[in-house]
Every structure is written in structure tokens, then in C-alpha cells.
Write a protein that holds these residues in place. Sequence first.
Motif, mmCIF file in Angstrom:
data_model
loop_
_atom_site.group_PDB
_atom_site.id
_atom_site.type_symbol
_atom_site.label_atom_id
_atom_site.label_comp_id
_atom_site.label_asym_id
_atom_site.label_seq_id
_atom_site.Cartn_x
_atom_site.Cartn_y
_atom_site.Cartn_z
ATOM 1 N N ALA A 1 10.360 0.293 -11.364
ATOM 2 C CA ALA A 1 10.665 -0.716 -12.382
ATOM 3 C C ALA A 1 10.293 -2.087 -11.842
ATOM 4 O O ALA A 1 10.421 -2.341 -10.637
ATOM 5 N N ALA A 2 9.823 -2.964 -12.726
ATOM 6 C CA ALA A 2 9.446 -4.315 -12.308
ATOM 7 C C ALA A 2 9.548 -5.253 -13.493
ATOM 8 O O ALA A 2 9.372 -4.842 -14.643
ATOM 9 N N LEU A 3 9.839 -6.499 -13.169
ATOM 10 C CA LEU A 3 9.858 -7.544 -14.183
ATOM 11 C C LEU A 3 9.235 -8.794 -13.584
ATOM 12 O O LEU A 3 9.618 -9.213 -12.484
ATOM 13 N N SER A 4 8.264 -9.376 -14.286
ATOM 14 C CA SER A 4 7.574 -10.574 -13.807
ATOM 15 C C SER A 4 7.666 -11.677 -14.848
ATOM 16 O O SER A 4 7.697 -11.403 -16.053
ATOM 17 N N LEU A 5 7.667 -12.903 -14.362
ATOM 18 C CA LEU A 5 7.695 -14.071 -15.233
ATOM 19 C C LEU A 5 6.721 -15.105 -14.690
ATOM 20 O O LEU A 5 6.754 -15.425 -13.497
ATOM 21 N N VAL A 6 5.837 -15.591 -15.560
ATOM 22 C CA VAL A 6 4.941 -16.693 -15.199
ATOM 23 C C VAL A 6 4.994 -17.711 -16.319
ATOM 24 O O VAL A 6 4.790 -17.365 -17.488
ATOM 25 N N ILE A 7 5.279 -18.969 -15.955
ATOM 26 C CA ILE A 7 5.341 -20.044 -16.946
ATOM 27 C C ILE A 7 4.334 -21.116 -16.564
ATOM 28 O O ILE A 7 4.436 -21.708 -15.478
ATOM 29 N N HIS A 8 3.344 -21.350 -17.445
ATOM 30 C CA HIS A 8 2.354 -22.408 -17.263
ATOM 31 C C HIS A 8 2.694 -23.547 -18.240
ATOM 32 O O HIS A 8 2.343 -23.472 -19.421
ATOM 33 N N PRO A 9 3.367 -24.582 -17.784
ATOM 34 C CA PRO A 9 3.785 -25.652 -18.699
ATOM 35 C C PRO A 9 2.609 -26.452 -19.257
ATOM 36 O O PRO A 9 1.534 -26.508 -18.654
ATOM 37 N N VAL A 10 2.835 -27.077 -20.395
ATOM 38 C CA VAL A 10 1.824 -27.939 -20.986
ATOM 39 C C VAL A 10 1.615 -29.188 -20.127
ATOM 40 O O VAL A 10 0.483 -29.602 -19.877
ATOM 41 N N SER A 11 2.683 -29.778 -19.645
ATOM 42 C CA SER A 11 2.582 -31.022 -18.882
ATOM 43 C C SER A 11 2.034 -30.783 -17.477
ATOM 44 O O SER A 11 2.511 -29.897 -16.758
ATOM 45 N N PRO A 12 1.067 -31.582 -17.025
ATOM 46 C CA PRO A 12 0.577 -31.483 -15.648
ATOM 47 C C PRO A 12 1.632 -31.858 -14.607
ATOM 48 O O PRO A 12 1.469 -31.552 -13.426
ATOM 49 N N HIS A 13 2.704 -32.521 -15.046
ATOM 50 C CA HIS A 13 3.744 -32.958 -14.118
ATOM 51 C C HIS A 13 4.825 -31.909 -13.892
ATOM 52 O O HIS A 13 5.692 -32.104 -13.036
ATOM 53 N N VAL A 14 4.775 -30.822 -14.654
ATOM 54 C CA VAL A 14 5.743 -29.733 -14.492
ATOM 55 C C VAL A 14 5.032 -28.561 -13.824
ATOM 56 O O VAL A 14 4.049 -28.043 -14.360
ATOM 57 N N PRO A 15 5.509 -28.107 -12.665
ATOM 58 C CA PRO A 15 4.809 -27.043 -11.938
ATOM 59 C C PRO A 15 4.854 -25.697 -12.654
ATOM 60 O O PRO A 15 5.774 -25.404 -13.422
ATOM 61 N N THR A 16 3.873 -24.877 -12.361
ATOM 62 C CA THR A 16 3.900 -23.480 -12.787
ATOM 63 C C THR A 16 4.946 -22.731 -11.969
ATOM 64 O O THR A 16 5.064 -22.927 -10.756
ATOM 65 N N LEU A 17 5.683 -21.878 -12.645
ATOM 66 C CA LEU A 17 6.682 -21.023 -11.994
ATOM 67 C C LEU A 17 6.244 -19.573 -12.104
ATOM 68 O O LEU A 17 5.847 -19.114 -13.176
ATOM 69 N N ARG A 18 6.322 -18.865 -10.982
ATOM 70 C CA ARG A 18 6.069 -17.419 -10.977
ATOM 71 C C ARG A 18 7.204 -16.731 -10.232
ATOM 72 O O ARG A 18 7.592 -17.150 -9.148
ATOM 73 N N GLY A 19 7.739 -15.685 -10.817
ATOM 74 C CA GLY A 19 8.778 -14.910 -10.150
ATOM 75 C C GLY A 19 8.721 -13.459 -10.574
ATOM 76 O O GLY A 19 8.266 -13.136 -11.676
ATOM 77 N N ASP A 20 9.188 -12.575 -9.687
ATOM 78 C CA ASP A 20 9.226 -11.165 -10.044
ATOM 79 C C ASP A 20 10.182 -10.429 -9.121
ATOM 80 O O ASP A 20 10.539 -10.903 -8.040
ATOM 81 N N ALA A 21 10.592 -9.257 -9.573
ATOM 82 C CA ALA A 21 11.351 -8.326 -8.734
ATOM 83 C C ALA A 21 10.925 -6.922 -9.122
ATOM 84 O O ALA A 21 10.602 -6.645 -10.288
ATOM 85 N N ARG A 22 10.920 -6.024 -8.156
ATOM 86 C CA ARG A 22 10.487 -4.655 -8.417
ATOM 87 C C ARG A 22 11.275 -3.691 -7.527
ATOM 88 O O ARG A 22 11.766 -4.068 -6.454
ATOM 89 N N CYS A 23 11.361 -2.454 -7.990
ATOM 90 C CA CYS A 23 12.134 -1.432 -7.287
ATOM 91 C C CYS A 23 11.431 -0.090 -7.415
ATOM 92 O O CYS A 23 10.915 0.249 -8.487
ATOM 93 N N PHE A 24 11.419 0.665 -6.328
ATOM 94 C CA PHE A 24 10.817 2.003 -6.297
ATOM 95 C C PHE A 24 11.867 2.949 -5.710
ATOM 96 O O PHE A 24 12.329 2.743 -4.584
ATOM 97 N N VAL A 25 12.269 3.956 -6.483
ATOM 98 C CA VAL A 25 13.342 4.867 -6.071
ATOM 99 C C VAL A 25 12.806 6.293 -6.003
ATOM 100 O O VAL A 25 12.116 6.756 -6.914
ATOM 101 N N VAL A 26 13.146 6.988 -4.906
ATOM 102 C CA VAL A 26 12.771 8.388 -4.716
ATOM 103 C C VAL A 26 14.032 9.249 -4.836
ATOM 104 O O VAL A 26 15.082 8.911 -4.280
ATOM 105 N N TYR A 27 13.928 10.377 -5.574
ATOM 106 C CA TYR A 27 15.045 11.279 -5.803
ATOM 107 C C TYR A 27 14.804 12.627 -5.121
ATOM 108 O O TYR A 27 13.648 13.050 -4.962
#
Length: 210
Positions: free
Chosen positions: A5-31
Amino acid sequence: RFEAAALSLVIHPVSPHVPTLRGDARCFVVYDDAGAPVEAWYGGGCDLTPCYLVEADVVGFHEHWRAACERRAPGLYARLKEACDAYFYLPLRLEHRGVGGIFWDDDAADYADALARDVLETMVASWAPIVKRRRSDAVSEAHRDWQLLRRGRYLEFNLINDRGVRFGLSPDAIERIMVSAPPLIAWRYKAEPAAGSEEARLLAVLREPR
């Protein structure tokens, strides 16, 4: 069997003065054969890519993640910051994509699940104060031009250097990969900002992180 399972977020703002944010988390489970989980590995991170350097903003962002990491394991922040700096690097440009953050992978430590949840639950909170301070800053054509050039570097990293993109690139996946790209970019041959400019100040940090 296994589950991922994984979830990612990337935000590219309109304003050049607001930085781009990237974040994610992921998990791999063996049974095991009985359906009980045997092992789990986690990864993820959060990083910041500004077009203009405001040191107080960068410090505040890193302090957020320092506190999150140290709450889970002493000394963890320094290790994850170093991994972030190493990963988000454009070797053909000799510069980093942004001003870093945290990054980790293949982690089965006791803290890993909680840290992944911290990333998902607070990544926007690490960035929101910057948005509030910078979103109303005046924007000129020069600012916008520089933003598009820096976003060209962002896409360059994704297509050439990003391990996840290279691993998953296929006709079926190309749209999912490109959806995280900036909506508009620019490229100019050997573009270099004027010495002493705010743009040059950013590049100096990207080439020699602190």
C-alpha cells in the motif's frame, strides 16, 4: 502472499514564492501460509522544493521533521535527512532538486509504522505555515520565468533519476507517473541566473546543501 500500500502527495503551487511539497508513505507486508503477517517494511518521506530561498521557511520545515523523527528514535532525523539529500540529487546538474527533508526505505524498525503515519498525517502541516506567509507575495514575469525553469529541473529528476519512476515505467503506468509532474515547465540552454541575484542564492544552496 504479500500486500503493498502507498499514498503520495505532490503539490505544485501557482505562486513561485510557495515551494512544491512532495510526501509519501508506503508499506509492504508478507504473510505466512495461515494468513498471519510475518514481516512488514516501510518507507516514505517528505521534501520541499522552493524556487526562492527563504531561510526561515526552510528551517521551520526541517524543525517539523526533526521533532517528528526524534520523537520516534533519537538520531533518526540526521540519518533520514542525509538519505533525502542523497536521493533527490541530479548528478548531471551537480545540484539537488530542493532543500531536502526526510527520506527512508525498506525499514522494519519498531518506529517505522508510526513514522509512516506521522508523514501522512502531518506532511501538509509542515508546509502550511509557508503557504500562509508567502501566497500573497507579489509575482513578476521574472519570478514566473524562473519558476518554470526550476520546474523543468523537477521533471528532469523524475524522468532521469527517480528510482520509482524507472522501476515502474511502462505504457500502462505513464499517465500515473506524469500526473505528479508540474503542469507547465520551461527549459533554456545553459540557463544561469545573474550573480548575486535571489535565483543565484537558491542555486548556491542546491549545489552545496547545509
